[in-house]
Design a protein around this motif. Sequence first.
Motif, short mmCIF file in Angstrom:
data_model
loop_
_atom_site.label_atom_id
_atom_site.label_comp_id
_atom_site.label_asym_id
_atom_site.label_seq_id
_atom_site.Cartn_x
_atom_site.Cartn_y
_atom_site.Cartn_z
N GLU A 222 0.79 -1.24 -0.05
CA GLU A 222 0.16 -0.10 -0.06
C GLU A 222 0.87 1.41 0.20
OE1 GLU A 222 -2.45 -1.06 3.48
OE2 GLU A 222 -4.29 -0.90 2.03
N THR A 223 1.71 1.40 0.76
CA THR A 223 2.81 2.58 0.98
C THR A 223 3.44 2.59 -0.49
OG1 THR A 223 3.02 1.91 3.35
CG2 THR A 223 4.68 3.37 2.35
N ARG A 224 4.13 1.65 -0.85
CA ARG A 224 5.29 1.60 -2.02
C ARG A 224 4.19 1.97 -3.14
NH1 ARG A 224 7.36 2.55 -5.82
NH2 ARG A 224 9.35 1.84 -6.78
N LEU A 225 3.27 1.51 -3.39
CA LEU A 225 2.25 2.01 -4.57
C LEU A 225 1.16 2.82 -4.57
CD1 LEU A 225 3.44 -1.42 -5.08
CD2 LEU A 225 2.00 -1.08 -7.09
N GLY A 226 1.21 3.62 -3.27
CA GLY A 226 0.28 4.34 -3.14
C GLY A 226 -1.30 4.11 -3.20
N ILE A 227 -1.64 3.08 -2.42
CA ILE A 227 -3.04 2.54 -2.96
C ILE A 227 -3.59 1.99 -1.64
CG2 ILE A 227 -2.33 0.33 -3.87
CD1 ILE A 227 -4.82 1.66 -5.77
N GLY A 228 -4.88 2.17 -1.39
CA GLY A 228 -5.45 1.26 -0.24
C GLY A 228 -6.26 0.03 -0.64
N LEU A 229 -5.61 -1.14 0.12
CA LEU A 229 -6.65 -2.22 -0.33
C LEU A 229 -7.90 -2.36 0.50
CD1 LEU A 229 -3.23 -4.41 -0.11
CD2 LEU A 229 -4.63 -4.04 -2.08
N PRO A 230 -8.71 -3.10 -0.18
CA PRO A 230 -10.10 -3.18 0.52
C PRO A 230 -10.32 -4.37 1.61
CG PRO A 230 -9.95 -4.67 -1.49
CD PRO A 230 -8.64 -4.11 -1.36
N LEU A 231 -11.34 -4.28 2.27
CA LEU A 231 -11.71 -5.35 3.37
C LEU A 231 -12.27 -6.65 2.56
CD1 LEU A 231 -13.56 -3.17 5.72
CD2 LEU A 231 -11.51 -4.22 6.18
N LEU A 232 -12.12 -7.86 3.31
CA LEU A 232 -12.49 -9.10 2.47
C LEU A 232 -13.92 -9.15 2.30
CD1 LEU A 232 -11.95 -11.79 1.40
CD2 LEU A 232 -11.45 -12.55 3.81
N GLY A 233 -14.64 -8.42 3.58
CA GLY A 233 -16.30 -8.48 3.39
C GLY A 233 -16.59 -7.77 1.94
N SER A 234 -15.92 -6.39 1.67
CA SER A 234 -16.40 -5.88 0.34
C SER A 234 -15.90 -6.66 -1.02
CB SER A 234 -15.71 -4.36 0.43
OG SER A 234 -14.51 -4.43 0.07
N GLU A 235 -15.01 -7.48 -0.85
CA GLU A 235 -14.55 -8.35 -1.79
C GLU A 235 -15.54 -9.36 -1.94
OE1 GLU A 235 -12.35 -6.29 -3.66
OE2 GLU A 235 -11.01 -7.97 -3.93
N ILE A 236 -15.88 -9.93 -1.07
CA ILE A 236 -17.16 -11.02 -1.15
C ILE A 236 -18.45 -10.49 -1.72
CG2 ILE A 236 -18.45 -12.75 0.34
CD1 ILE A 236 -16.12 -13.05 2.39
N GLU A 237 -18.45 -9.36 -1.42
CA GLU A 237 -19.80 -8.58 -2.11
C GLU A 237 -19.58 -8.73 -3.28
OE1 GLU A 237 -20.66 -5.43 0.90
OE2 GLU A 237 -21.91 -4.71 -0.93
N GLN A 238 -18.53 -8.17 -3.92
CA GLN A 238 -18.07 -7.93 -5.33
C GLN A 238 -18.25 -9.20 -6.21
OE1 GLN A 238 -14.33 -5.73 -6.23
NE2 GLN A 238 -14.09 -7.47 -7.67
N VAL A 239 -17.65 -10.34 -5.48
CA VAL A 239 -17.52 -11.54 -6.29
C VAL A 239 -19.06 -12.15 -6.20
CG1 VAL A 239 -16.89 -14.14 -5.83
CG2 VAL A 239 -15.03 -12.01 -5.71
N ALA A 240 -19.86 -12.05 -5.15
CA ALA A 240 -21.11 -12.46 -5.30
C ALA A 240 -21.77 -11.82 -6.41
CB ALA A 240 -21.90 -12.06 -4.09
N ASN A 241 -21.58 -10.74 -6.54
CA ASN A 241 -22.03 -10.14 -8.10
C ASN A 241 -21.91 -10.74 -9.27
OD1 ASN A 241 -23.53 -8.07 -6.66
ND2 ASN A 241 -21.91 -6.60 -6.71
N GLU A 242 -20.52 -11.37 -9.53
CA GLU A 242 -20.28 -12.19 -10.52
C GLU A 242 -21.17 -13.50 -10.69
OE1 GLU A 242 -16.13 -13.01 -9.96
OE2 GLU A 242 -15.47 -10.90 -9.77
N TYR A 243 -21.68 -13.64 -9.45
CA TYR A 243 -22.72 -15.04 -9.54
C TYR A 243 -23.75 -14.70 -9.85
CZ TYR A 243 -18.57 -17.83 -8.30
OH TYR A 243 -17.24 -18.65 -8.22
N ARG A 244 -24.29 -13.49 -9.31
CA ARG A 244 -25.84 -12.95 -9.63
C ARG A 244 -25.95 -13.08 -11.37
NH1 ARG A 244 -24.70 -9.43 -5.34
NH2 ARG A 244 -25.76 -10.46 -3.52
N GLU A 245 -24.85 -12.74 -11.78
CA GLU A 245 -24.89 -12.63 -13.26
C GLU A 245 -25.06 -13.94 -14.26
OE1 GLU A 245 -21.11 -11.25 -14.63
OE2 GLU A 245 -21.23 -9.33 -13.57
N VAL A 246 -24.67 -15.05 -13.42
CA VAL A 246 -25.10 -16.36 -14.03
C VAL A 246 -26.26 -17.17 -13.16
CG1 VAL A 246 -22.88 -17.27 -14.83
CG2 VAL A 246 -23.44 -17.49 -12.45
N ALA A 247 -26.75 -16.54 -12.10
CA ALA A 247 -28.01 -17.25 -11.43
C ALA A 247 -29.15 -17.18 -12.11
CB ALA A 247 -27.83 -16.68 -10.20
#
Length: 290
Positions: free
Chosen positions: A265-290
């Motif tokens: 994060e420091t070297r690339l000047g970026i904030g990484l997400p929480l795992l909870g929000s990543e799970i939310e995002q991935v769940a959306n990928e499955y809503r597309e196929v459900a």
Amino acid sequence: MKLLILGSSGLLGSTLVPFLTSCGHEVKTHGRSDDAQYQADLSDPNDLAGLLDTVDHEVIVNLVGLTDVELCETKPNQAYLVNVRTVENLAAWIKRQESPPHLVHISTDQVYDGPGKHAENHVTLTNYYAFSKYAAELVAASVPATILRTNFFGRSRCRMRMSLADWLFHSLSRGEPIQVFDDVLFSPLSMTTLSKMIELSIKQQPDGLFNLGTHEGMSKADFAFAFADQLKLPTRTMTRTTIAQATFLKTYRPRDMRMDCAKFETRLGIGLPLLGSEIEQVANEYREVA
Ligand SMILES: NC(=O)c1ccc[n+]([C@@H]2O[C@H](COP(=O)([O-])OP(=O)(O)OC[C@H]3O[C@@H](n4cnc5c(N)ncnc54)[C@H](OP(=O)(O)O)[C@@H]3O)[C@@H](O)[C@H]2O)c1
């Protein structure tokens, strides 16, 4: 930029390649099957040189790996050939170049065990897969390289590979009994976010070794229930257990692979997400196929 993706037909490559292409990069793909533009067995130095001499590139992204933990344990020399020898051949070729390309090398959080979060120097090696990936990192560090220790999840775009999230989605949708581990902790990124972070690494080309995962990890059991909750999948067939009780796994698996990613994060000047929000995002990928 001109990019060559090694091991492009695998699980991560199948998400990464379309993403890098959509960013406007000129992407060349390598694999061993016809799914890739170029074929070569990279454990053979001549095959590797034949490929790298032919394909014009500024950055190489290395996704090649033998990722089957059980197979690495029973066939340690195969683990060496795929995970280490390929990188030895790659590094030897890079060292011969007048204008060497930058290498982005993908490693694993399996090099950690014991209570996390782990900083980069906190390595504990507990199986041959981890050992071979660690040895490969040492080789990759001998050339200009960004080495990313990571773990990832998401909907597989790879014909040949099912992901952890695919397995959860299909098992729970069909009401199949599954066991999830309360005592294995990790902090994986979605393949979509990981692809964005790899693209950032391609652009910034920081030399060194970096952990790359989410803030705050969780157990694989909590992960599975959070994923199911997002998609309102029935969980009555999913049982919490411990890896110590899982007799079907022959090879030792690390218990706590959660990573401290402050260096990235420091070297690339970026904030990484929480795992909870990543799970939310991935769940959306499955809503597309459900
Ligand atoms: N999967 C995970 O959950 C995970 C977690 C943390 C880190 N990683 C790391 O992330 C990277 C990508 O993983 P992945 O899951 O996408 O792997 P994968 O699906 O198993 O794909 C590996 C790729 O390596 C290629 N390959 C294997 N041996 C080769 C050889 N001798 N010469 C040339 N190519 C060879 C395979 O080619 P073929 O298509 O021809 O078989 C395939 O394209 C690996 O370095 C892995 O260690 C993975």
